[in-house]
Design a protein around this motif. Structure first.
Motif, PDB file in Angstrom:
ATOM      1  N   LEU A   1       0.846  -1.181   0.000  1.00  0.00           N
ATOM      2  CA  LEU A   1       0.000   0.000   0.000  1.00  0.00           C
ATOM      3  C   LEU A   1       0.887   1.237   0.000  1.00  0.00           C
ATOM      4  CD1 LEU A   1      -3.175   0.468   2.097  1.00  0.00           C
ATOM      5  CD2 LEU A   1      -1.443   2.237   2.139  1.00  0.00           C
ATOM      6  N   GLN A   2       0.580   2.198  -0.862  1.00  0.00           N
ATOM      7  CA  GLN A   2       1.398   3.399  -0.963  1.00  0.00           C
ATOM      8  C   GLN A   2       0.538   4.607  -1.297  1.00  0.00           C
ATOM      9  OE1 GLN A   2       4.372   3.477  -4.038  1.00  0.00           O
ATOM     10  NE2 GLN A   2       5.488   5.134  -3.090  1.00  0.00           N
ATOM     11  N   ALA A   3       0.705   5.662  -0.492  1.00  0.00           N
ATOM     12  CA  ALA A   3       0.132   6.963  -0.836  1.00  0.00           C
ATOM     13  C   ALA A   3       1.152   7.664  -1.727  1.00  0.00           C
ATOM     14  CB  ALA A   3      -0.148   7.779   0.415  1.00  0.00           C
ATOM     15  N   LYS A   4       1.038   7.443  -3.034  1.00  0.00           N
ATOM     16  CA  LYS A   4       2.014   8.020  -3.958  1.00  0.00           C
ATOM     17  C   LYS A   4       2.000   9.536  -3.890  1.00  0.00           C
ATOM     18  CE  LYS A   4       1.351   4.198  -7.209  1.00  0.00           C
ATOM     19  NZ  LYS A   4       0.894   3.838  -8.576  1.00  0.00           N
ATOM     20  N   LEU A   5       0.794  10.104  -3.767  1.00  0.00           N
ATOM     21  CA  LEU A   5       0.661  11.553  -3.690  1.00  0.00           C
ATOM     22  C   LEU A   5      -0.683  11.879  -3.058  1.00  0.00           C
ATOM     23  CD1 LEU A   5       1.986  14.291  -4.509  1.00  0.00           C
ATOM     24  CD2 LEU A   5       0.538  14.217  -6.544  1.00  0.00           C
ATOM     25  N   LYS A   6      -0.658  12.820  -2.133  1.00  0.00           N
ATOM     26  CA  LYS A   6      -1.890  13.265  -1.499  1.00  0.00           C
ATOM     27  C   LYS A   6      -1.892  14.788  -1.499  1.00  0.00           C
ATOM     28  CE  LYS A   6      -2.143  12.576   2.928  1.00  0.00           C
ATOM     29  NZ  LYS A   6      -2.295  11.815   4.181  1.00  0.00           N
ATOM     30  N   THR A   7      -2.962  15.385  -2.011  1.00  0.00           N
ATOM     31  CA  THR A   7      -3.078  16.841  -2.002  1.00  0.00           C
ATOM     32  C   THR A   7      -4.367  17.233  -1.295  1.00  0.00           C
ATOM     33  OG1 THR A   7      -4.237  16.961  -4.129  1.00  0.00           O
ATOM     34  CG2 THR A   7      -1.830  17.017  -4.182  1.00  0.00           C
ATOM     35  N   ARG A   8      -4.294  18.334  -0.588  1.00  0.00           N
ATOM     36  CA  ARG A   8      -5.447  18.858   0.115  1.00  0.00           C
ATOM     37  C   ARG A   8      -5.560  20.360  -0.166  1.00  0.00           C
ATOM     38  NH1 ARG A   8      -4.312  15.758   5.918  1.00  0.00           N
ATOM     39  NH2 ARG A   8      -5.309  13.793   5.363  1.00  0.00           N
ATOM     40  N   LEU A   9      -6.693  20.764  -0.663  1.00  0.00           N
ATOM     41  CA  LEU A   9      -6.977  22.173  -0.925  1.00  0.00           C
ATOM     42  C   LEU A   9      -8.159  22.581  -0.066  1.00  0.00           C
ATOM     43  CD1 LEU A   9      -6.680  22.187  -4.828  1.00  0.00           C
ATOM     44  CD2 LEU A   9      -4.920  22.809  -3.162  1.00  0.00           C
ATOM     45  N   HIS A  10      -7.998  23.662   0.657  1.00  0.00           N
ATOM     46  CA  HIS A  10      -9.027  24.092   1.597  1.00  0.00           C
ATOM     47  C   HIS A  10      -9.153  25.606   1.517  1.00  0.00           C
ATOM     48  CE1 HIS A  10     -10.209  25.659   5.599  1.00  0.00           C
ATOM     49  NE2 HIS A  10     -11.041  24.653   5.601  1.00  0.00           N
ATOM     50  N   ALA A  11     -10.368  26.110   1.461  1.00  0.00           N
ATOM     51  CA  ALA A  11     -10.605  27.548   1.433  1.00  0.00           C
ATOM     52  C   ALA A  11     -11.867  27.858   2.212  1.00  0.00           C
ATOM     53  CB  ALA A  11     -10.743  28.055  -0.004  1.00  0.00           C
ATOM     54  N   GLY A  12     -11.901  29.035   2.813  1.00  0.00           N
ATOM     55  CA  GLY A  12     -13.072  29.399   3.588  1.00  0.00           C
ATOM     56  C   GLY A  12     -13.100  30.874   3.904  1.00  0.00           C
ATOM     57  N   TYR A  13     -14.181  31.269   4.544  1.00  0.00           N
ATOM     58  CA  TYR A  13     -14.369  32.673   4.903  1.00  0.00           C
ATOM     59  C   TYR A  13     -14.960  32.729   6.304  1.00  0.00           C
ATOM     60  CZ  TYR A  13     -15.975  37.512   4.777  1.00  0.00           C
ATOM     61  OH  TYR A  13     -16.171  38.838   5.064  1.00  0.00           O
ATOM     62  N   SER A  14     -14.418  33.604   7.129  1.00  0.00           N
ATOM     63  CA  SER A  14     -14.919  33.813   8.481  1.00  0.00           C
ATOM     64  C   SER A  14     -15.306  35.269   8.661  1.00  0.00           C
ATOM     65  CB  SER A  14     -13.852  33.435   9.519  1.00  0.00           C
ATOM     66  OG  SER A  14     -13.556  32.062   9.468  1.00  0.00           O
ATOM     67  N   LYS A  15     -16.400  35.482   9.348  1.00  0.00           N
ATOM     68  CA  LYS A  15     -16.904  36.835   9.580  1.00  0.00           C
ATOM     69  C   LYS A  15     -17.219  37.019  11.054  1.00  0.00           C
ATOM     70  CE  LYS A  15     -18.585  40.924   8.708  1.00  0.00           C
ATOM     71  NZ  LYS A  15     -17.683  42.045   8.329  1.00  0.00           N
ATOM     72  N   LYS A  16     -16.595  38.026  11.659  1.00  0.00           N
ATOM     73  CA  LYS A  16     -16.859  38.345  13.051  1.00  0.00           C
ATOM     74  C   LYS A  16     -18.093  39.234  13.113  1.00  0.00           C
ATOM     75  CE  LYS A  16     -14.508  40.013  17.217  1.00  0.00           C
ATOM     76  NZ  LYS A  16     -13.252  40.593  17.749  1.00  0.00           N
ATOM     77  N   LEU A  17     -19.199  38.690  13.596  1.00  0.00           N
ATOM     78  CA  LEU A  17     -20.448  39.445  13.644  1.00  0.00           C
ATOM     79  C   LEU A  17     -20.460  40.452  14.784  1.00  0.00           C
ATOM     80  CD1 LEU A  17     -23.034  36.632  12.861  1.00  0.00           C
ATOM     81  CD2 LEU A  17     -21.888  38.194  11.275  1.00  0.00           C
ATOM     82  N   ASN A  18     -19.842  40.076  15.893  1.00  0.00           N
ATOM     83  CA  ASN A  18     -19.682  40.995  17.024  1.00  0.00           C
ATOM     84  C   ASN A  18     -18.503  40.500  17.859  1.00  0.00           C
ATOM     85  OD1 ASN A  18     -20.788  38.921  18.812  1.00  0.00           O
ATOM     86  ND2 ASN A  18     -22.805  39.513  17.998  1.00  0.00           N
ATOM     87  N   ASP A  19     -18.312  41.073  19.032  1.00  0.00           N
ATOM     88  CA  ASP A  19     -17.163  40.694  19.856  1.00  0.00           C
ATOM     89  C   ASP A  19     -17.223  39.243  20.313  1.00  0.00           C
ATOM     90  OD1 ASP A  19     -16.096  43.210  19.623  1.00  0.00           O
ATOM     91  OD2 ASP A  19     -16.927  43.948  21.511  1.00  0.00           O
ATOM     92  N   ALA A  20     -18.422  38.652  20.311  1.00  0.00           N
ATOM     93  CA  ALA A  20     -18.576  37.294  20.840  1.00  0.00           C
ATOM     94  C   ALA A  20     -18.705  36.232  19.756  1.00  0.00           C
ATOM     95  CB  ALA A  20     -19.786  37.229  21.770  1.00  0.00           C
ATOM     96  N   LEU A  21     -19.327  36.557  18.629  1.00  0.00           N
ATOM     97  CA  LEU A  21     -19.728  35.533  17.664  1.00  0.00           C
ATOM     98  C   LEU A  21     -19.007  35.681  16.330  1.00  0.00           C
ATOM     99  CD1 LEU A  21     -21.632  33.159  16.969  1.00  0.00           C
ATOM    100  CD2 LEU A  21     -23.326  34.864  16.251  1.00  0.00           C
ATOM    101  N   THR A  22     -18.430  34.570  15.867  1.00  0.00           N
ATOM    102  CA  THR A  22     -17.817  34.484  14.542  1.00  0.00           C
ATOM    103  C   THR A  22     -18.434  33.313  13.800  1.00  0.00           C
ATOM    104  OG1 THR A  22     -15.713  35.384  15.332  1.00  0.00           O
ATOM    105  CG2 THR A  22     -15.668  34.183  13.254  1.00  0.00           C
ATOM    106  N   VAL A  23     -18.835  33.534  12.563  1.00  0.00           N
ATOM    107  CA  VAL A  23     -19.396  32.466  11.741  1.00  0.00           C
ATOM    108  C   VAL A  23     -18.576  32.350  10.466  1.00  0.00           C
ATOM    109  CG1 VAL A  23     -21.726  32.764  12.661  1.00  0.00           C
ATOM    110  CG2 VAL A  23     -21.033  34.023  10.602  1.00  0.00           C
ATOM    111  N   GLY A  24     -18.711  31.201   9.785  1.00  0.00           N
ATOM    112  CA  GLY A  24     -17.955  31.022   8.562  1.00  0.00           C
ATOM    113  C   GLY A  24     -18.383  29.788   7.805  1.00  0.00           C
ATOM    114  N   TRP A  25     -17.787  29.622   6.639  1.00  0.00           N
ATOM    115  CA  TRP A  25     -18.022  28.439   5.821  1.00  0.00           C
ATOM    116  C   TRP A  25     -16.698  28.016   5.193  1.00  0.00           C
ATOM    117  CZ3 TRP A  25     -16.488  29.104   0.844  1.00  0.00           C
ATOM    118  CH2 TRP A  25     -16.463  30.408   0.337  1.00  0.00           C
ATOM    119  N   ASP A  26     -16.618  26.749   4.812  1.00  0.00           N
ATOM    120  CA  ASP A  26     -15.400  26.189   4.242  1.00  0.00           C
ATOM    121  C   ASP A  26     -15.747  25.196   3.152  1.00  0.00           C
ATOM    122  OD1 ASP A  26     -13.020  26.957   6.299  1.00  0.00           O
ATOM    123  OD2 ASP A  26     -14.853  26.551   7.423  1.00  0.00           O
TER     124      ASP A  26
END
Length: 300
Positions: free
Chosen positions: A54-79
């Motif tokens: 068994l061999q992982a000849k090549l593994k790539t991971r691409l990840h992108a997202g956005y985070s938005k601080k709605l106020n001093d307490a709450l941050t929401v986002g998606w990825d």
């Protein structure tokens, strides 16, 4: 108990990663490979065993997202993410997985809430994720975390909390965990935190170049179409890894970080499951081998 153990090892780093997100766009690109390893595979349904490479000849991971601080307490986002595995598993020269190229796609939403508990910083985090492959939608899962920061200074941080995992392969477990970082002096730091649990040494006083010796946990999982002579169904391949070695971190600027890592990896557990992970179809033993990884993280 096996699933609880793997969740305890792997999921706190998923939760901790959310704590470091800055307001705005973020992206990560990663590529890794590992030496070929000889496994013994046991087919549970047929009660047969045979050797395979068994061999992982090549593994790539691409990840992108956005985070938005709605106020001093709450941050929401998606990825969103795309994982590609050029991953071979062969016995007597014939593929066991049916195809060496595997694609995983994911989309998730998350929320992070900061408040006070017993006059200490307290964090609540939730994440819901949908995964797909070339065979269609595959899995819905979620993770939740509550953590209190017993110490939160520049020199030391200590957090303890409870993690819960939700998916349609297991009951809802509640798992305690802890994260700790201690700055010994201007150059040495003990870091038992995501992503590399290590002793760290800053090569320069600005801490742009850091060398770390320690370990990390990783996991491979993707869906396969089994060869017709075995099952001819879509199945889930999953492998949990312990990696130990050296990590080099270069902070190019405040928004871009480069990591290079190499060392020895050990397969804690590997198996082929039914499509949604409800039952085991085959298990593997636990060999180890050399691996190398490089990633680039950006906050935009």
């Amino acid at each position: 108990m096996k699933k609880l153990f793997l969740a305890l090892m792997l999921l706190p780093q998923m939760a901790a990663a959310q704590l470091d997100l800055k307001d705005g766009w973020h992206a990560t690109a990663e590529v890794s490979t590992a030496s070929e390893q000889s496994y013994r595979m046991k087919l549970k349904d047929m009660n047969r065993e045979f050797d395979m490479d068994l061999q992982a000849k090549l593994k790539t991971r691409l990840h992108a997202g956005y985070s938005k601080k709605l106020n001093d307490a709450l941050t929401v986002g998606w990825d969103v993410n795309h994982d590609f595995y050029n991953f071979s598993a062969k016995t007597h020269g014939q593929s066991v997985l049916g195809d060496d190229s595997h694609h995983n796609f994911g989309a998730s939403g998350n929320a992070l809430y900061r408040t006070q508990l017993w006059q200490k910083p307290f964090v609540l985090m939730g994440n819901l994720k949908i995964e797909a492959s070339e065979y269609g939608l595959e899995r819905f899962s979620g993770v939740g975390m509550g953590m209190i920061m017993l110490k939160a200074t520049k020199e030391e941080t200590l957090g303890v909390g409870v993690l819960t995992l939700i998916n349609h392969t297991m009951e809802v477990p509640f798992i305690p965990f802890a994260m700790w970082r201690k700055q010994i002096d201007d150059r040495w730091t003990v870091n038992l935190n995501y992503p590399f649990y290590s002793m760290q040494y800053a090569l320069d006083t600005e801490k742009r170049h850091t060398l770390m010796g320690g370990f990390t946990f990783d996991a491979d999982h993707f869906w396969i179409k089994a060869p017709q002579n075995y099952d001819n169904r879509v199945l889930l391949f999953r492998r949990s890894l312990l990696k130990t070695g050296i990590n080099y971190e270069y902070k190019i600027n405040k928004n871009i970080t480069l990591n290079a890592q190499t060392g020895w990896e050990y397969t804690m557990r590997a198996a082929i499951y039914s499509r949604h992970g409800g039952s085991e179809k085959a298990t593997f033993n636990h060999p180890s081998g050399i691996y190398a990884m490089m990633n680039l993280k950006m906050n935009l």
